[in-house]
Design an enzyme around this catalytic site. Sequence first.
Site, PDB file in Angstrom:
ATOM      1  N   ASP A  93       0.867  -1.168   0.000  1.00  0.00           N
ATOM      2  CA  ASP A  93       0.000   0.000   0.000  1.00  0.00           C
ATOM      3  C   ASP A  93       0.908   1.222   0.000  1.00  0.00           C
ATOM      4  O   ASP A  93       2.067   1.152   0.414  1.00  0.00           O
ATOM      5  CB  ASP A  93      -0.929  -0.014   1.228  1.00  0.00           C
ATOM      6  CG  ASP A  93      -2.092   0.967   1.058  1.00  0.00           C
ATOM      7  OD1 ASP A  93      -2.955   0.999   1.934  1.00  0.00           O
ATOM      8  OD2 ASP A  93      -2.106   1.706   0.047  1.00  0.00           O
ATOM      9  N   ASP A 268      -7.602  -7.590   1.332  1.00  0.00           N
ATOM     10  CA  ASP A 268      -6.653  -7.664   2.444  1.00  0.00           C
ATOM     11  C   ASP A 268      -7.360  -7.168   3.695  1.00  0.00           C
ATOM     12  O   ASP A 268      -8.231  -6.270   3.609  1.00  0.00           O
ATOM     13  CB  ASP A 268      -5.415  -6.782   2.172  1.00  0.00           C
ATOM     14  CG  ASP A 268      -5.659  -5.326   2.582  1.00  0.00           C
ATOM     15  OD1 ASP A 268      -6.239  -4.580   1.773  1.00  0.00           O
ATOM     16  OD2 ASP A 268      -5.313  -4.961   3.738  1.00  0.00           O
ATOM     17  N   CYS A 306     -11.506 -27.748   9.719  1.00  0.00           N
ATOM     18  CA  CYS A 306     -10.261 -27.082   9.292  1.00  0.00           C
ATOM     19  C   CYS A 306      -9.110 -28.077   9.368  1.00  0.00           C
ATOM     20  O   CYS A 306      -9.003 -28.840  10.330  1.00  0.00           O
ATOM     21  CB  CYS A 306      -9.977 -25.885  10.200  1.00  0.00           C
ATOM     22  SG  CYS A 306      -8.444 -25.010   9.791  1.00  0.00           S
ATOM     23  N   CYS A 308      -5.810 -27.095   9.267  1.00  0.00           N
ATOM     24  CA  CYS A 308      -4.559 -26.384   9.563  1.00  0.00           C
ATOM     25  C   CYS A 308      -3.798 -27.104  10.672  1.00  0.00           C
ATOM     26  O   CYS A 308      -4.349 -27.940  11.408  1.00  0.00           O
ATOM     27  CB  CYS A 308      -4.846 -24.938   9.947  1.00  0.00           C
ATOM     28  SG  CYS A 308      -5.276 -24.666  11.668  1.00  0.00           S
ATOM     29  N   CYS A 311      -5.495 -26.932  14.139  1.00  0.00           N
ATOM     30  CA  CYS A 311      -6.684 -27.779  14.306  1.00  0.00           C
ATOM     31  C   CYS A 311      -6.357 -29.269  14.251  1.00  0.00           C
ATOM     32  O   CYS A 311      -7.051 -30.092  14.855  1.00  0.00           O
ATOM     33  CB  CYS A 311      -7.732 -27.432  13.251  1.00  0.00           C
ATOM     34  SG  CYS A 311      -8.429 -25.791  13.502  1.00  0.00           S
TER      35      CYS A 311
HETATM   36  N1  LIG Z   1      -4.086   3.640  -0.141  1.00  0.00           N
HETATM   37  C1  LIG Z   1      -5.234   3.348   0.466  1.00  0.00           C
HETATM   38  N2  LIG Z   1      -6.351   4.015   0.099  1.00  0.00           N
HETATM   39  C2  LIG Z   1      -7.567   3.759   0.660  1.00  0.00           C
HETATM   40  O1  LIG Z   1      -8.569   4.430   0.313  1.00  0.00           O
HETATM   41  C3  LIG Z   1      -7.644   2.729   1.679  1.00  0.00           C
HETATM   42  C4  LIG Z   1      -8.860   2.441   2.301  1.00  0.00           C
HETATM   43  C5  LIG Z   1      -8.870   1.493   3.321  1.00  0.00           C
HETATM   44  N3  LIG Z   1      -9.886   1.080   4.109  1.00  0.00           N
HETATM   45  C6  LIG Z   1      -9.346   0.219   4.972  1.00  0.00           C
HETATM   46  N4  LIG Z   1     -10.067  -0.325   5.957  1.00  0.00           N
HETATM   47  C7  LIG Z   1      -9.427  -1.113   6.990  1.00  0.00           C
HETATM   48  C8  LIG Z   1     -10.507  -1.428   7.977  1.00  0.00           C
HETATM   49  N5  LIG Z   1      -9.971  -2.344   8.970  1.00  0.00           N
HETATM   50  C9  LIG Z   1     -11.063  -3.253   9.375  1.00  0.00           C
HETATM   51  C10 LIG Z   1     -10.616  -4.188  10.447  1.00  0.00           C
HETATM   52  C11 LIG Z   1     -10.041  -3.450  11.642  1.00  0.00           C
HETATM   53  C12 LIG Z   1      -8.950  -2.473  11.219  1.00  0.00           C
HETATM   54  C13 LIG Z   1      -9.420  -1.559  10.109  1.00  0.00           C
HETATM   55  N6  LIG Z   1      -8.023   0.002   4.776  1.00  0.00           N
HETATM   56  C14 LIG Z   1      -7.686   0.811   3.708  1.00  0.00           C
HETATM   57  C15 LIG Z   1      -6.479   1.069   3.069  1.00  0.00           C
HETATM   58  C16 LIG Z   1      -6.456   2.035   2.043  1.00  0.00           C
HETATM   59  N7  LIG Z   1      -5.284   2.331   1.416  1.00  0.00           N
HETATM   60 ZN   LIG Z   2      -7.585 -24.493  11.791  1.00  0.00          ZN
END
Ligand SMILES: Nc1nc(=O)c2cc3nc(NCCN4CCCCC4)[nH]c3cc2[nH]1
Ligand SMILES: [Zn+2]
Length: 374
Positions: A93, A268, A306, A308, A311
């Site tokens: 990223d 991701d 699972c 893995c 498990c």
């Molecule tokens: N370059 C870039 N641009 C984005 O608009 C972006 C938008 C994003 N939105 C997320 N959300 C992550 C949400 N996550 C959910 C589980 C708990 C921790 C946060 N990660 C991102 C990464 C990103 N990276």
């Molecule tokens: Zn497992």
Amino acid sequence: MERQNIFTILARDGHARRGRLSTAHGTVETPVFMPVGTVGSVKAVCPADLKDVGAQIILGNTYHLYLRPGDELVARRGGLHRFMRWDGPILTDSGGFQVFSLNELRRLGEEGVEFRSHLDGSRHLFTPEKVVSIQRNLGSDVMMVLDECPPGGSDRDYVARSLGLTTRWARRCREAYPAGAGEQHLFGIVQGGIYEDLREESLAQLAGIGFEGYALGGLSVGEKKADMYRILAHMGPRLPENAPRYLMGVGTPLDIVTGIENGIDMFDCVLPTRNARNGTLYTSQGKVNIKRAEFREDDSPLDPACSCYTCRTFSRAYLRHLYVAKEILSFRLNTIHNLRYFLDLTARARTAIEAGTMAALKAEIAAAYPEDGA
Ligand SMILES: Nc1nc(=O)c2cc3nc(NCCN4CCCCC4)[nH]c3cc2[nH]1
Ligand SMILES: [Zn+2]
């Protein structure tokens, strides 16, 4: 010049695609889940563990690796693959999102984003050219453009202005690394908040510049789940047909299956690794909170469905004991399982698309994770 097609679609089920992405470090079978390895390590597991759980491609972070140990140092050590001993594909990223999520002290301007390191307060400037240079030093197989991810809940005017900056930055990233310049791919990031028309405008501008792949950014940033799903349904199928489509930072098991049915190929999320470390484990029957007393004398495997290492080898009683005792092994065993669950989910989706049974997989996941759709 016409670049060879890096992405092939092998089968479809509605908007869902079963595909194959080629990179300098091998091919990626899609839909794919990418374990997050922010600072050059997927927390608590080693490359052998990652191979064992079926990881194909992992994620690194420009922001973190630039600040520590430094992208120049990584380049001198032979690049990120060599440095961390991961020989499969890596996506990085670009850092824009991390600057915003880790720093209140930052200044956003046409040139780029100024910020202070969350490690030592030192001042830095990320420009589109700089983040491309960093990702070239890291040697990632997929680079992301520098973008501005408007905070969830931003008003329409702000989002409209922001997407213009994001497009100008994307163009500068492409100019810094033109199509065909090397083996690394460069993906554009579609912004536009929760507004369909702004999303379409952002996509049209990026498609006009031309990227090897396209990501949906600006989601899972605090907006209502219904808004995320609405934008996902609107934009997923509208992303360029023959390029890989990446939904950034998503998500829960149900989010991933929903993304796949809306035409997304790559995902991701830190949920499997982060929740492993706080004892929240994902199974075929839903979430299991391993610290619960009910598991004290439970000799059964965490998830009978699972295969893995965790498990196959250990009981719930033992996994609970390790967690309660704060044993370091708890982090590794829980992470191995959670990653395997997310990787198996996308592997099952690949098979389901080939068989035309994505609807059944979605129904199974929705039943196991009823709280996810909220
Ligand atoms: N370059 C870039 N641009 C984005 O608009 C972006 C938008 C994003 N939105 C997320 N959300 C992550 C949400 N996550 C959910 C589980 C708990 C921790 C946060 N990660 C991102 C990464 C990103 N990276
Ligand atoms: Zn497992």
